[in-house]
Design an enzyme around this catalytic site. Sequence first.
Site, PDB file in Angstrom:
ATOM      1  N   HIS A  12       0.821  -1.225   0.000  1.00 47.14           N
ATOM      2  CA  HIS A  12       0.000   0.000   0.000  1.00 47.14           C
ATOM      3  C   HIS A  12       0.857   1.279   0.000  1.00 47.14           C
ATOM      4  O   HIS A  12       0.483   2.280   0.625  1.00 47.14           O
ATOM      5  CB  HIS A  12      -0.961  -0.017   1.199  1.00 47.14           C
ATOM      6  CG  HIS A  12      -0.285   0.013   2.537  1.00 47.14           C
ATOM      7  ND1 HIS A  12      -0.707  -0.752   3.609  1.00 47.14           N
ATOM      8  CD2 HIS A  12       0.785   0.707   3.019  1.00 47.14           C
ATOM      9  CE1 HIS A  12       0.064  -0.504   4.658  1.00 47.14           C
ATOM     10  NE2 HIS A  12       0.979   0.377   4.313  1.00 47.14           N
ATOM     11  N   HIS A  59      -1.694   4.195  10.349  1.00 45.07           N
ATOM     12  CA  HIS A  59      -0.361   4.829  10.385  1.00 45.07           C
ATOM     13  C   HIS A  59      -0.341   6.088  11.245  1.00 45.07           C
ATOM     14  O   HIS A  59       0.303   7.075  10.905  1.00 45.07           O
ATOM     15  CB  HIS A  59       0.092   5.197   8.975  1.00 45.07           C
ATOM     16  CG  HIS A  59       0.332   4.031   8.070  1.00 45.07           C
ATOM     17  ND1 HIS A  59      -0.673   3.292   7.506  1.00 45.07           N
ATOM     18  CD2 HIS A  59       1.482   3.481   7.613  1.00 45.07           C
ATOM     19  CE1 HIS A  59      -0.164   2.340   6.735  1.00 45.07           C
ATOM     20  NE2 HIS A  59       1.148   2.437   6.777  1.00 45.07           N
ATOM     21  N   HIS A 195      10.393  -3.501   3.761  1.00 43.16           N
ATOM     22  CA  HIS A 195      10.804  -2.108   3.621  1.00 43.16           C
ATOM     23  C   HIS A 195      11.113  -1.500   4.979  1.00 43.16           C
ATOM     24  O   HIS A 195      10.616  -1.939   6.011  1.00 43.16           O
ATOM     25  CB  HIS A 195       9.789  -1.246   2.870  1.00 43.16           C
ATOM     26  CG  HIS A 195       8.424  -1.030   3.475  1.00 43.16           C
ATOM     27  ND1 HIS A 195       7.527  -2.049   3.708  1.00 43.16           N
ATOM     28  CD2 HIS A 195       7.777   0.106   3.839  1.00 43.16           C
ATOM     29  CE1 HIS A 195       6.384  -1.545   4.182  1.00 43.16           C
ATOM     30  NE2 HIS A 195       6.525  -0.236   4.296  1.00 43.16           N
ATOM     31  N   GLU A 242       4.546  -4.978   8.332  1.00 40.53           N
ATOM     32  CA  GLU A 242       3.159  -4.859   7.864  1.00 40.53           C
ATOM     33  C   GLU A 242       2.676  -6.162   7.231  1.00 40.53           C
ATOM     34  O   GLU A 242       1.474  -6.376   7.098  1.00 40.53           O
ATOM     35  CB  GLU A 242       3.046  -3.728   6.837  1.00 40.53           C
ATOM     36  CG  GLU A 242       3.241  -2.346   7.433  1.00 40.53           C
ATOM     37  CD  GLU A 242       3.173  -1.223   6.393  1.00 40.53           C
ATOM     38  OE1 GLU A 242       3.062  -0.063   6.797  1.00 40.53           O
ATOM     39  OE2 GLU A 242       3.250  -1.500   5.176  1.00 40.53           O
TER      40      GLU A 242
END
Length: 282
Positions: A12, A59, A195, A242
Amino acid sequence: MAKIIGCINTSHVPAIGRALAMHQEQTDYWKPFFDGFPPIREWLSAARPDIAVMIYNDHGLNFFLDKMPTFSVGAASVYQNSDEGWGIPTLPPFAGNLDLSWHLIESLVDAEFDITSCQEMLVDHAFTLPMKLLWPDAPIGSWPVTTVPVCVNTVQHPLPSPKRCADLGRAIGEAIRSWETDCRVVIIGSGGLSHQLDGQRAGFINKRFDLEFMESLACDPSWATRFSIHDLVELSGTQGVELLTWLAARSALGNQARLVHSNYHIPISNTAAGTIAFAEPC
Ligand code: DHB
Ligand code: FE
C-alpha cells in the site's frame, strides 16, 4: 452461512495513490506493479463479494504512540478517508457493514481476543489503496462492497507475534463462516513487503525473504509463525512487519485455498511491492 470467497494481499505504498490519480499505470516505472492486478480483478468480479474485511495497519491517523490498540475492529456505518500527510487524493467515504462488524467483535472477544471496537474510524492509504486497486472503475462514492476495517498494530512496539496474527486471522475466518447470512466476503491484507523507511537500515529490502514468505502462503501458510516479531523486523525491515496483515488474511482461509495470481516487484518508493490472491473452493 456467509461464504469467504478468498483473500487478496497487496502493498500500500502511498505513491500508488498518486500514480492512480495521474493515470501512470502503464509507465515503465509503474507497469510491473499494476500488471499484477488484471488477473485478480477478473477472478474478483466473477467471485462477486458483497463485503470486504480489510486487515491493515493504521499509520497514526486513529491511534498514535500514546494510545495503541494491538487489534481493533471498526463498527461504524461509514468510514471517512483522511491520511496522515502523504498528499494523495482523498476518496469519498466507504460504507461500513455494522452487522458483520458486531458479529466479528462478539466472535473475536468470545475467542479471547481482547480487541478494541471503534464506532468512529478514519481510514488512511492502507485501507483506500487496495480498494482503488481492486475496483478502479467503481463509480465515485459507490463501491461494490461494504467494508469492515480490522487494524493490526505494526507501528508501536510491542507488536503482536506472527503466531498471534495467524490466530487472529483464523478466528476471523471462523467468525465469518458462522455468520448466519448468505453474504460473500473477501478478506484483504494490506501492507509490506520488506521495507524500512527510516533509521540506519533505511531502504532495506530482502527479496529472498519476501519470495519465501509469498511461497509459504501458498504451500505452508503457518511457516511465518516460527518467527518472533524481532526476527521479522530483522528479516523484513521496521515497516516490512506490515506483512503480518497478509499472514492474518491468509489464515482466515482453509488449506484448500488455491493461488489465483501473484506478482512481486522491486522497488516502488523504497519498498518491495507484492500482490497475491487466493480463492477458496467454490
Ligand atoms: C511507504 C510505504 C508504506 O507502507 C507506508 O505506509 C508509507 C510509505 C513508502 O515506501 O514510501
Ligand atoms: Fe505502510
